[in-house]
Motif scaffolding. Structure first.
Motif, PDB file in Angstrom:
ATOM      1  N   TYR A 172      28.650  32.251  40.736  1.00 28.15           N
ATOM      2  CA  TYR A 172      28.806  33.705  40.635  1.00 28.15           C
ATOM      3  C   TYR A 172      28.418  34.382  41.943  1.00 28.15           C
ATOM      4  O   TYR A 172      29.153  35.229  42.472  1.00 28.15           O
ATOM      5  CB  TYR A 172      27.958  34.246  39.488  1.00 28.15           C
ATOM      6  CG  TYR A 172      27.790  35.750  39.519  1.00 28.15           C
ATOM      7  CD1 TYR A 172      28.837  36.588  39.170  1.00 28.15           C
ATOM      8  CD2 TYR A 172      26.584  36.323  39.928  1.00 28.15           C
ATOM      9  CE1 TYR A 172      28.698  37.977  39.222  1.00 28.15           C
ATOM     10  CE2 TYR A 172      26.432  37.701  39.977  1.00 28.15           C
ATOM     11  CZ  TYR A 172      27.491  38.521  39.625  1.00 28.15           C
ATOM     12  OH  TYR A 172      27.349  39.886  39.685  1.00 28.15           O
ATOM     13  N   ALA A 173      27.242  34.032  42.490  1.00 30.61           N
ATOM     14  CA  ALA A 173      26.764  34.676  43.709  1.00 30.61           C
ATOM     15  C   ALA A 173      27.740  34.460  44.861  1.00 30.61           C
ATOM     16  O   ALA A 173      28.031  35.389  45.629  1.00 30.61           O
ATOM     17  CB  ALA A 173      25.375  34.144  44.066  1.00 30.61           C
ATOM     18  N   HIS A 178      32.539  43.520  44.838  1.00 32.11           N
ATOM     19  CA  HIS A 178      32.023  44.413  43.797  1.00 32.11           C
ATOM     20  C   HIS A 178      32.249  43.798  42.410  1.00 32.11           C
ATOM     21  O   HIS A 178      33.294  44.015  41.791  1.00 32.11           O
ATOM     22  CB  HIS A 178      32.734  45.770  43.858  1.00 32.11           C
ATOM     23  CG  HIS A 178      32.619  46.480  45.165  1.00 32.11           C
ATOM     24  ND1 HIS A 178      31.513  47.214  45.523  1.00 32.11           N
ATOM     25  CD2 HIS A 178      33.472  46.573  46.213  1.00 32.11           C
ATOM     26  CE1 HIS A 178      31.695  47.733  46.735  1.00 32.11           C
ATOM     27  NE2 HIS A 178      32.872  47.358  47.172  1.00 32.11           N
ATOM     28  N   PRO A 179      31.289  43.039  41.878  1.00 33.91           N
ATOM     29  CA  PRO A 179      31.478  42.442  40.552  1.00 33.91           C
ATOM     30  C   PRO A 179      31.159  43.413  39.418  1.00 33.91           C
ATOM     31  O   PRO A 179      30.442  44.405  39.601  1.00 33.91           O
ATOM     32  CB  PRO A 179      30.490  41.283  40.550  1.00 33.91           C
ATOM     33  CG  PRO A 179      29.372  41.772  41.432  1.00 33.91           C
ATOM     34  CD  PRO A 179      30.039  42.607  42.508  1.00 33.91           C
ATOM     35  N   THR A 180      31.690  43.095  38.235  1.00 34.32           N
ATOM     36  CA  THR A 180      31.397  43.826  37.004  1.00 34.32           C
ATOM     37  C   THR A 180      30.640  42.901  36.053  1.00 34.32           C
ATOM     38  O   THR A 180      30.566  41.687  36.290  1.00 34.32           O
ATOM     39  CB  THR A 180      32.692  44.285  36.319  1.00 34.32           C
ATOM     40  OG1 THR A 180      33.417  43.117  35.883  1.00 34.32           O
ATOM     41  CG2 THR A 180      33.560  45.111  37.265  1.00 34.32           C
ATOM     42  N   PRO A 181      30.091  43.422  34.952  1.00 33.23           N
ATOM     43  CA  PRO A 181      29.444  42.537  33.981  1.00 33.23           C
ATOM     44  C   PRO A 181      30.364  41.420  33.495  1.00 33.23           C
ATOM     45  O   PRO A 181      29.941  40.272  33.346  1.00 33.23           O
ATOM     46  CB  PRO A 181      29.057  43.491  32.846  1.00 33.23           C
ATOM     47  CG  PRO A 181      28.842  44.804  33.527  1.00 33.23           C
ATOM     48  CD  PRO A 181      29.887  44.844  34.601  1.00 33.23           C
ATOM     49  N   PHE A 208      43.470  41.780  39.412  1.00 28.89           N
ATOM     50  CA  PHE A 208      42.324  42.141  40.235  1.00 28.89           C
ATOM     51  C   PHE A 208      41.111  41.263  39.915  1.00 28.89           C
ATOM     52  O   PHE A 208      40.373  40.869  40.810  1.00 28.89           O
ATOM     53  CB  PHE A 208      41.953  43.608  40.021  1.00 28.89           C
ATOM     54  CG  PHE A 208      43.070  44.560  40.312  1.00 28.89           C
ATOM     55  CD1 PHE A 208      43.544  44.723  41.607  1.00 28.89           C
ATOM     56  CD2 PHE A 208      43.666  45.301  39.303  1.00 28.89           C
ATOM     57  CE1 PHE A 208      44.571  45.605  41.889  1.00 28.89           C
ATOM     58  CE2 PHE A 208      44.690  46.184  39.570  1.00 28.89           C
ATOM     59  CZ  PHE A 208      45.161  46.332  40.866  1.00 28.89           C
ATOM     60  N   ARG A 209      40.921  40.973  38.612  1.00 27.49           N
ATOM     61  CA  ARG A 209      39.770  40.200  38.147  1.00 27.49           C
ATOM     62  C   ARG A 209      40.264  39.219  37.097  1.00 27.49           C
ATOM     63  O   ARG A 209      40.808  39.623  36.073  1.00 27.49           O
ATOM     64  CB  ARG A 209      38.686  41.130  37.574  1.00 27.49           C
ATOM     65  CG  ARG A 209      38.145  42.083  38.621  1.00 27.49           C
ATOM     66  CD  ARG A 209      37.356  43.236  38.034  1.00 27.49           C
ATOM     67  NE  ARG A 209      37.110  44.236  39.055  1.00 27.49           N
ATOM     68  CZ  ARG A 209      36.081  44.205  39.903  1.00 27.49           C
ATOM     69  NH1 ARG A 209      35.183  43.254  39.816  1.00 27.49           N
ATOM     70  NH2 ARG A 209      35.957  45.146  40.832  1.00 27.49           N
ATOM     71  N   ASP A 263      32.685  39.911  35.044  1.00 26.58           N
ATOM     72  CA  ASP A 263      32.799  38.876  36.070  1.00 26.58           C
ATOM     73  C   ASP A 263      31.610  37.918  36.003  1.00 26.58           C
ATOM     74  O   ASP A 263      31.761  36.700  36.186  1.00 26.58           O
ATOM     75  CB  ASP A 263      32.883  39.508  37.459  1.00 26.58           C
ATOM     76  CG  ASP A 263      34.101  40.399  37.620  1.00 26.58           C
ATOM     77  OD1 ASP A 263      35.170  40.049  37.098  1.00 26.58           O
ATOM     78  OD2 ASP A 263      33.979  41.464  38.252  1.00 26.58           O
ATOM     79  N   PHE A 264      30.428  38.462  35.746  1.00 28.22           N
ATOM     80  CA  PHE A 264      29.240  37.611  35.616  1.00 28.22           C
ATOM     81  C   PHE A 264      29.324  36.753  34.355  1.00 28.22           C
ATOM     82  O   PHE A 264      29.141  35.528  34.408  1.00 28.22           O
ATOM     83  CB  PHE A 264      27.972  38.464  35.597  1.00 28.22           C
ATOM     84  CG  PHE A 264      26.723  37.668  35.378  1.00 28.22           C
ATOM     85  CD1 PHE A 264      26.268  36.798  36.354  1.00 28.22           C
ATOM     86  CD2 PHE A 264      26.008  37.789  34.194  1.00 28.22           C
ATOM     87  CE1 PHE A 264      25.108  36.054  36.148  1.00 28.22           C
ATOM     88  CE2 PHE A 264      24.854  37.050  33.993  1.00 28.22           C
ATOM     89  CZ  PHE A 264      24.399  36.184  34.968  1.00 28.22           C
TER      90      PHE A 264
END
Length: 745
Positions: free
Chosen positions: A537-538, A545-548, A49-50, A550-551
């Motif tokens: 990132y943007a 729906h990103p998570t910390p 998923f990520r 992912d950033f």
């Protein structure tokens, strides 16, 4: 085996005794406690998923919630009535036995427990109105009044309300790829947000009896279901904002006929709700890129204020791929707009405001909206929606897709203080900027406030500085966060804390993350690497729906800069920056071997052989300078080994300084050292943060200069948020310990 061990122990003891030495106990072992350790212990495991790169994986999914809503604004009784049909699509691999719907208005219900969760103490004095509201009046009867929840066939559905959440039980599980439609009918009393509080409601104008409505969280909204935690059904207590899925909206809003209104999405029936003259002015605005065009004039608004029409009209909107819907309505509204060119398309910048906001709003608001859209687009992605609206709502600052409410008006005499002027500009930039974070880069505000407020405050800082280099920015410059970072640890939490547990919300969720990103850009990564990674990132996570994680991962993946040490310290702890000059020694050069010279300190060859003769470095604390041309061994080496061209390019250091840096604060940071010379000139050298990698507490560097250094100073431009600058100087001198943190909004 035990006998052998005991025997060996005895032998060891006897051997130590025979050597006439006590056996030295060894220090206990330890794990990897280096602050440069990678964050495998803190970050979620990458999956389909990520990914480990911070990008959405091949199995990434998100749910969709589409709405058809009809509402009527009862201005006389300050009520809102509505019906809606939600069509929910399950794109997850999981069968869903029930759905969770957010009822955020229930925070205002008379029996809401959100009023009971804060500690309370008796005030020493109250205003009469405040005392009456606190102790004499009945509680405001807010919250959704649900009339029904029905399925597509019109049959009642079983549901359970738990404070601000409603569970709808499905007769059969909703499988992957399936849709379900259901309808809800409701109404609620609209809150006067200046009296009751809240992020939406109405503002009442005593002089003319009118209301200005800013309406949001006005309909039951689907909660997020995702791969991270299933349903995000954490209660709305007031601080942690909203997590919402994307969808398409058709919304019809019925108001008194003399109201002017705008909201999320594109207006479908402009000719029906505006006069012919107003519609013509709107058409002109869509072609005007240099200044706002007034669509509804102040004279028209002033005339409408007196009418209180009993007739009605309906405004019809459609919005595609948005996570929410909000609108604002009043007969007091002046309306202006201008066109903005972004990425080959035209976007409308719009403002709604009462006459009480002029001339400030007519002069500034829409221009600031346009500037914000351009600047944010430069650092992220071209703004994809058709418009962005700024609404003048006193005592407010809140954001929704394509629309936001912002405070800041002249006083009753028309005077605009600097505080109001800059404050209004900053709030408009911030709230319009929220279109990007989290309306499009759709993070979970209920859990991680910093992912929208912190990132948005950082881009706000860049936008303010481009708007006016003299802008008195509060959040972003490193020195401004020092009072918070140096505060009582009992009232500090890591950035990676849930929204409802934070003592100092503004500093923790807005200021510290924005400052950290500014330090990354200015001190650690540089503009090019940072800007590319931030834009990556943007763009990776727009409309997702990103998570910390992912950033964090994307910022490293797109830059080749290892930042685990930074995320670990700045985001997961309350460590602070405090780097000091611990010791300074001045050396001089001699070819005479000092009597106390330690051969072990002389540099050896690759295989350990000495490479004499040697040039010795000694210090006796005296202020000495030496011309390297006068040192026999160096002179012979130069003449024998180097060509005339190489000799001409040699430096001529005369002064040698060994500096020892220590780090009383736990937060790592690059070492920035400014050398000021006797002739008044200076230079700055920066040592990467990795200088601390083998010793997290101390570091040493040697400076060889051709001019005498009269001062060493750490972080001369206050770029690292160092909380104690009294240890940043050599020689020690009186320094300011209070930081100028700029103007206060």
């Amino acid at each position: 085996m035990k006998r052998i061990i005991c025997t060996l122990s005895v032998l060891a003891s006897l051997y130590a005794t025979a050597q006439d030495k006590p056996a030295t106990p060894r220090e206990p072992g330890h794990g990897d406690n280096n602050k440069f350790s990678q964050m495998y212990d803190l970050l979620a495991t990458p999956n389909m998923f990520r990914t480990a790169s911070g990008a959405p994986g091949p199995a990434y999914y998100q749910q969709q919630a589409d709405y058809k809503i009809d509402v009527e604004l009862d201005d006389k009784n300050t009520k809102l009535y509505g019906t809606e049909t939600i069509t929910y699509t399950n794109n997850s691999p999981d069968p869903l036995e029930y759905l969770w719907v957010q009822l955020d208005q229930n925070q205002h219900a008379a029996d809401s427990p959100s009023k009971l969760v804060e500690s309370q103490k008796m005030n020493e004095a109250y205003s009469p109105a405040g005392f009456s509201r606190e102790y004499l009046q009945q509680q405001f009867d807010g919250g959704f009044k649900l009339e029904y929840v029905k399925d597509a066939a019109g049959k009642p559905m079983k549901y359970t309300v738990n404070q601000t959440m409603m569970r709808i039980d499905l007769p059969t599980p909703l499988k992957h790829g399936e849709k379900v439609s259901f309808s809800i009918k409701w109404w609620y009393n609209i809150n006067n947000y200046q009296v009751i509080g809240g992020r939406s409601g109405y503002e009442h104008f005593d002089k003319d009896g009118n209301n200005l409505y800013v309406i949001a969280q006005f309909y039951p909204r689907m909660a997020v279901y995702n791969d991270v935690e299933g349903w995000q059904n954490m209660q709305f207590w007031g601080a942690g904002e909203f997590a919402l899925p994307f969808g398409n909206f058709e919304v019809n809003i019925t108001t008194p006929a003399d109201h002017i209104l705008d909201g999320t999405g594109e207006l479908q029936n402009r000719a029906e709700v505006l006069t012919a003259a107003q519609a013509k002015r709107w058409d002109l605005a869509t072609k005007t890129f240099d200044k706002p065009v007034v669509v509804v004039t102040q004279d028209e608004a002033t005339a409408s204020e007196k009418g209180f029409s009993t007739k009605k009209k309906t405004w019809k909107f459609k919005a595609t791929n948005v996570r929410d819907f909000a609108f604002s309505s009043s007969r007091k509204f002046i309306y202006d707009a201008m066109a903005v060119q972004l990425g080959g398309k035209t976007v409308m910048a719009i403002s709604l405001y009462p006459k009480e906001a002029n001339p400030l709003w007519g002069d500034k608001s829409t221009r600031i909206v346009a500037h914000t859209l351009k600047t944010y687009s430069k650092y992220t992605f071209d703004y994809p929606y058709p418009k962005a609206i700024s609404v003048s709502a006193e005592d407010q600052g809140m954001e929704y897709p394509m629309i936001c409410w912002n405070y800041g008006r002249p006083d009753e005499k028309g005077v605009v203080s600097d505080r109001i002027k800059w404050g209004m500009a900053g709030v408009i930039i911030h709230e319009v900027g929220h279109n990007f974070f989290p309306m499009i880069v759709n993070s979970d505000e209920r859990q991680w406030t910093w992912m929208d407020e912190g990132l948005n405050s950082f881009v706000e800082f860049l936008t303010e500085q481009e708007y006016d280099p003299a802008f008195p920015t509060r959040r972003g410059p490193a020195a401004n966060i020092v009072p918070y970072m140096s505060g009582d640890q009992k009232f500090l939490e890591p950035i990676m804390s849930n929204s409802e547990t934070i003592h100092q919300f503004g500093n923790n969720a807005y200021g510290k993350p924005a400052t950290g990103l500014n330090i990354l850009r200015e001190v650690i990564m540089g503009h090019d690497l940072f800007d590319h990674a931030f834009k990556t990132y943007a763009q990776r996570w727009m409309f997702k729906h990103p998570t910390p994680e992912d950033f964090f991962r994307t910022m490293e993946d797109a830059s080749a800069v290892d930042l685990d040490w930074f995320w670990r310290g700045w985001f997961y702890t309350t460590d602070y920056v405090d780097i000091g000059i611990m010791d300074v020694k001045q050396y001089y050069v001699t070819d005479d071997k000092p009597k106390d010279s330690k051969e072990a300190n002389i540099r050896k060859g690759r295989f350990g052989q000495e490479q004499g003769p040697f040039v010795y470095m000694v210090t006796d604390g005296k202020d000495k300078a030496f011309d390297t041309k006068d040192i026999k061994l160096l002179k012979d080496f130069v003449n024998e080994k180097l060509s005339a061209e190489d000799k001409a390019n040699l430096k001529q250091p005369k002064y040698f300084y060994e500096l020892t840096f220590d780090k009383p604060g736990g937060m790592l940071m690059p070492i920035i050292v400014q050398l000021t010379y006797e002739d008044g000139t200076s230079e700055t050298q920066t040592f990467p943060v990795q200088i601390w990698r083998k010793n997290n507490q101390t570091a040493m560097r040697v400076f060889a200069t051709d001019k005498k250094v009269v001062k060493f100073q750490l972080d001369p431009k206050l770029q690292t948020a160092d909380i104690d600058i009294t240890n940043n100087m050599w020689p020690r001198e009186a320094v300011k310990t209070k930081f100028d943190t700029g103007s206060k909004k």
